[in-house]
Design a protein around this motif. Structure first.
Motif, PDB file in Angstrom:
ATOM      1  N   HIS A   1      95.908  24.554 117.022  1.00  0.00           N
ATOM      2  CA  HIS A   1      95.982  24.985 115.629  1.00  0.00           C
ATOM      3  C   HIS A   1      96.390  23.767 114.805  1.00  0.00           C
ATOM      4  O   HIS A   1      97.503  23.255 114.953  1.00  0.00           O
ATOM      5  N   ILE A   2      95.477  23.309 113.957  1.00  0.00           N
ATOM      6  CA  ILE A   2      95.692  22.110 113.154  1.00  0.00           C
ATOM      7  C   ILE A   2      95.925  22.543 111.713  1.00  0.00           C
ATOM      8  O   ILE A   2      95.047  23.145 111.080  1.00  0.00           O
ATOM      9  N   PHE A   3      97.102  22.257 111.169  1.00  0.00           N
ATOM     10  CA  PHE A   3      97.460  22.626 109.805  1.00  0.00           C
ATOM     11  C   PHE A   3      97.407  21.374 108.929  1.00  0.00           C
ATOM     12  O   PHE A   3      98.013  20.355 109.262  1.00  0.00           O
ATOM     13  N   PHE A   4      96.702  21.481 107.807  1.00  0.00           N
ATOM     14  CA  PHE A   4      96.513  20.308 106.960  1.00  0.00           C
ATOM     15  C   PHE A   4      96.404  20.724 105.494  1.00  0.00           C
ATOM     16  O   PHE A   4      96.184  21.898 105.178  1.00  0.00           O
ATOM     17  N   THR A   5      96.575  19.752 104.612  1.00  0.00           N
ATOM     18  CA  THR A   5      96.453  19.989 103.178  1.00  0.00           C
ATOM     19  C   THR A   5      95.430  19.039 102.578  1.00  0.00           C
ATOM     20  O   THR A   5      95.189  17.943 103.102  1.00  0.00           O
ATOM     21  N   LEU A   6      94.847  19.455 101.460  1.00  0.00           N
ATOM     22  CA  LEU A   6      93.944  18.628 100.658  1.00  0.00           C
ATOM     23  C   LEU A   6      94.481  18.589  99.236  1.00  0.00           C
ATOM     24  O   LEU A   6      94.786  19.645  98.660  1.00  0.00           O
ATOM     25  N   GLU A   7      94.613  17.410  98.677  1.00  0.00           N
ATOM     26  CA  GLU A   7      95.136  17.229  97.324  1.00  0.00           C
ATOM     27  C   GLU A   7      94.147  16.407  96.520  1.00  0.00           C
ATOM     28  O   GLU A   7      93.516  15.482  97.040  1.00  0.00           O
ATOM     29  N   GLY A   8      94.014  16.740  95.230  1.00  0.00           N
ATOM     30  CA  GLY A   8      93.162  15.973  94.342  1.00  0.00           C
ATOM     31  C   GLY A   8      93.327  16.442  92.912  1.00  0.00           C
ATOM     32  O   GLY A   8      93.336  17.648  92.642  1.00  0.00           O
ATOM     33  N   THR A   9      93.480  15.514  91.989  1.00  0.00           N
ATOM     34  CA  THR A   9      93.679  15.848  90.588  1.00  0.00           C
ATOM     35  C   THR A   9      92.351  16.256  89.954  1.00  0.00           C
ATOM     36  O   THR A   9      91.318  15.623  90.169  1.00  0.00           O
ATOM     37  N   GLY A  10      92.402  17.323  89.152  1.00  0.00           N
ATOM     38  CA  GLY A  10      91.217  17.760  88.424  1.00  0.00           C
ATOM     39  C   GLY A  10      90.338  18.740  89.162  1.00  0.00           C
ATOM     40  O   GLY A  10      89.264  19.101  88.665  1.00  0.00           O
ATOM     41  N   TYR A  11      90.777  19.206  90.323  1.00  0.00           N
ATOM     42  CA  TYR A  11      89.969  20.148  91.103  1.00  0.00           C
ATOM     43  C   TYR A  11      90.610  21.543  91.070  1.00  0.00           C
ATOM     44  O   TYR A  11      91.820  21.698  91.240  1.00  0.00           O
ATOM     45  N   GLU A  12      89.768  22.543  90.853  1.00  0.00           N
ATOM     46  CA  GLU A  12      90.243  23.925  90.915  1.00  0.00           C
ATOM     47  C   GLU A  12      90.424  24.362  92.358  1.00  0.00           C
ATOM     48  O   GLU A  12      91.336  25.132  92.679  1.00  0.00           O
ATOM     49  N   SER A  13      89.550  23.867  93.234  1.00  0.00           N
ATOM     50  CA  SER A  13      89.660  24.192  94.649  1.00  0.00           C
ATOM     51  C   SER A  13      89.058  23.066  95.461  1.00  0.00           C
ATOM     52  O   SER A  13      88.220  22.298  94.980  1.00  0.00           O
ATOM     53  N   LEU A  14      89.495  22.974  96.713  1.00  0.00           N
ATOM     54  CA  LEU A  14      88.982  21.995  97.660  1.00  0.00           C
ATOM     55  C   LEU A  14      88.713  22.703  98.978  1.00  0.00           C
ATOM     56  O   LEU A  14      89.472  23.598  99.371  1.00  0.00           O
ATOM     57  N   SER A  15      87.667  22.296  99.665  1.00  0.00           N
ATOM     58  CA  SER A  15      87.279  22.924 100.932  1.00  0.00           C
ATOM     59  C   SER A  15      87.003  21.856 101.971  1.00  0.00           C
ATOM     60  O   SER A  15      86.486  20.782 101.649  1.00  0.00           O
ATOM     61  N   ALA A  16      87.342  22.159 103.207  1.00  0.00           N
ATOM     62  CA  ALA A  16      87.036  21.278 104.336  1.00  0.00           C
ATOM     63  C   ALA A  16      85.836  21.832 105.081  1.00  0.00           C
ATOM     64  O   ALA A  16      85.816  23.013 105.452  1.00  0.00           O
ATOM     65  N   GLU A  17      84.832  21.002 105.285  1.00  0.00           N
ATOM     66  CA  GLU A  17      83.693  21.391 106.100  1.00  0.00           C
ATOM     67  C   GLU A  17      84.140  21.496 107.564  1.00  0.00           C
ATOM     68  O   GLU A  17      85.170  20.937 107.960  1.00  0.00           O
ATOM     69  N   LEU A  18      83.380  22.227 108.366  1.00  0.00           N
ATOM     70  CA  LEU A  18      83.711  22.321 109.784  1.00  0.00           C
ATOM     71  C   LEU A  18      83.749  20.928 110.407  1.00  0.00           C
ATOM     72  O   LEU A  18      82.859  20.103 110.150  1.00  0.00           O
ATOM     73  N   PRO A  19      84.755  20.643 111.203  1.00  0.00           N
ATOM     74  CA  PRO A  19      84.926  19.279 111.719  1.00  0.00           C
ATOM     75  C   PRO A  19      83.989  18.961 112.874  1.00  0.00           C
ATOM     76  O   PRO A  19      83.447  19.852 113.535  1.00  0.00           O
ATOM     77  N   GLU A  20      83.830  17.671 113.118  1.00  0.00           N
ATOM     78  CA  GLU A  20      83.162  17.164 114.310  1.00  0.00           C
ATOM     79  C   GLU A  20      84.183  16.362 115.106  1.00  0.00           C
ATOM     80  O   GLU A  20      85.130  15.800 114.546  1.00  0.00           O
ATOM     81  N   PHE A  21      83.982  16.319 116.429  1.00  0.00           N
ATOM     82  CA  PHE A  21      84.996  15.724 117.301  1.00  0.00           C
ATOM     83  C   PHE A  21      84.371  14.662 118.194  1.00  0.00           C
ATOM     84  O   PHE A  21      83.234  14.786 118.641  1.00  0.00           O
TER      85      PHE A  21
END
Length: 449
Positions: A124-144
């Motif tokens: 279980h990998i817990f992470f955050t995304l931050e960026g000014t001026g964005y209403e929302s941010l999404s992470a695409e499915l990862p590759e390993f």
């Protein structure tokens, strides 16, 4: 600033007790002493784990504390992260968390891997995304790298910046490795919509799905290494107990107990007339503490050679210090072997057979195919998808539905929508996920240890 220093700074912000807390901490500690299950002895006072344990305790027992902490983003995110899973909550309470603190900034977007919870079979990998001026941010499915042989689940898309997101990796036939490189792209939506933007054209479920790829705003790659102390944790308990349910013979072969979940591995007899699709069951320890089915995450995995499910998931008693565990089986969902596919006469609007509680609501021929709508009521389980996304013509040619639908209505009914896009034949073979359910008159009890 290191992650530990950041957490310590956040703790200092809480030293001036908000009015909403008042005597909450003192009352929480008194209550903790009365409940022997809420343990946090043996944790160094200065460790990050002490912060986790005390906070999880207060959040779960005292809503005023959770509300008072609402202005501290990291703590608020932690409360949300542990609330959805009893097993992960117990892991956090018991110092079973590996802080990561890896952060990268690309094109004004910062991705931070906050911490991981791992054992022998899950990450279980817990992470955050931050960026000014964005209403929302999404992470695409990862590759390993190297490629991982596992199922990957992602948290919700389009979350506000700073939301604690997660990836879950579930390993079936192999174990969690010592580490890997995880790469993913980030997409986002700005806080303002362009003026005079054209309205999206109305679409039907029978229309070809739009496959426009979102713009990748930033790409990240993190090298993750897992502490072997965590990845080695797990216990395999042989059971080999056979029982009868609804005229079918099943055997619980073994139970796997991990910090994040339990796996109950079940095998059906070759001469059974139905495939096992789901189990209603729970574990109970000697104190009467109950561990139910996983409700958010992987709940079962199947047999690649048959329609049967073979490994079912429960919340974990790993941290409960249980001397004895008993499995209670109260019901099951089946797929009759002679009901794997059912024929529908599209021209006349009929289906040769349907599970009890499932009826045809409408079968409509449209310009670009057929639309089938089914009503699902008790005694059928409206939360179990009735039909698979595959269907067949009379010659056995397989077709796939890209965007079939399912909804639960306010009156308690369910509706299933099956679009047969560009299908021009008058009959079709629909693939069922299940045919009937069973409730045991007397629960089957199986001692595990």
């Amino acid at each position: 600033m290191t992650r530990n220093e950041e957490y310590q700074a956040l703790l200092q912000e809480l030293e001036a007790t908000p009015a909403a807390l008042d005597t909450t901490v003192e009352r929480a500690l008194r209550r903790r002493r009365r409940d022997r299950r809420l343990r946090f002895f043996g944790v160094p006072a200065g460790s990050l784990a002490a912060c986790f344990i005390a906070f999880v305790l207060l959040v779960n027992l005292f809503p005023p504390f959770a509300r008072a902490c609402g202005g501290v983003p990291v703590l608020r995110a932690l409360a949300q992260a542990v609330a959805w899973s009893p097993s992960l909550s117990a892991a956090v309470e018991n110092d079973y968390v590996q802080p990561m603190g890896q952060s990268q900034t690309v094109n004004g977007i910062t991705a931070t891997i906050e911490y991981v919870i791992v054992d022998q079979k899950q990450v279980h990998i817990f992470f955050t995304l931050e960026g000014t001026g964005y209403e929302s941010l999404s992470a695409e499915l990862p590759e390993f790298t190297p490629r991982q042989r596992c199922s990957v689940l992602s948290s919700d898309f389009r979350q506000p910046p700073g939301t604690l997101l997660r990836f879950t990796l579930d390993y079936q036939d192999n174990d969690v490795p010592e580490g890997f490189t995880m790469a993913f792209g980030v997409t986002g939506e700005t806080e303002t919509e362009p003026e005079n933007a054209p309205a999206a054209p109305s679409r039907s479920i029978l229309d070809e799905p739009e496959r426009e790829e979102p713009d990748i705003l930033a790409s990240f790659a993190f090298d993750l290494a897992f502490d072997p102390t965590y990845t080695a944790q797990g216990e395999l308990v042989p059971v080999n107990s056979t029982f009868q349910l609804d005229g079918q013979t099943l055997m619980v072969k073994e139970v796997e107990v991990y910090p994040t979940h339990v796996r109950v591995n079940v095998e059906g007899a070759a001469d059974n007339t139905a495939w096992l699709k789901d189990l209603d069951f729970y574990l109970e320890n000697e104190d009467g503490e109950r561990f139910d089915s996983i409700s958010n995450g992987v709940s079962a995995t199947g047999d690649p050679d048959t329609p049967a499910m073979k490994s079912f998931r429960l919340e974990s008693p790993y941290f409960a210090d249980s001397t004895h565990l008993t499995l209670h089986i109260t019901g099951a969902t089946w797929l009759d072997k002679n009901r794997e596919r059912v024929r529908a006469d599209l021209k006349n609007g009929t289906v040769e057979w349907l599970p009890e509680g499932v009826t045809v609501q409408a079968i409509q021929h449209r310009e670009n195919g057929w639309m089938l709508t089914f009503d699902v009521t008790a005694p059928a389980d409206i939360h179990k998808q009735v039909f698979a996304s595959r269907y067949y013509d009379e010659a056995g040619t397989k077709y796939d539905m890209d965007n079939f639908g399912w909804s639960v209505l306010d009156d308690g009914h369910g509706e299933a929508y099956l679009p047969l896009r560009d299908y021009d034949q008058d009959t079709v073979l629909l693939e069922l996920n299940w045919s009937h359910t069973t409730q045991a008159e007397v629960p089957v009890t199986i001692p595990i240890k």
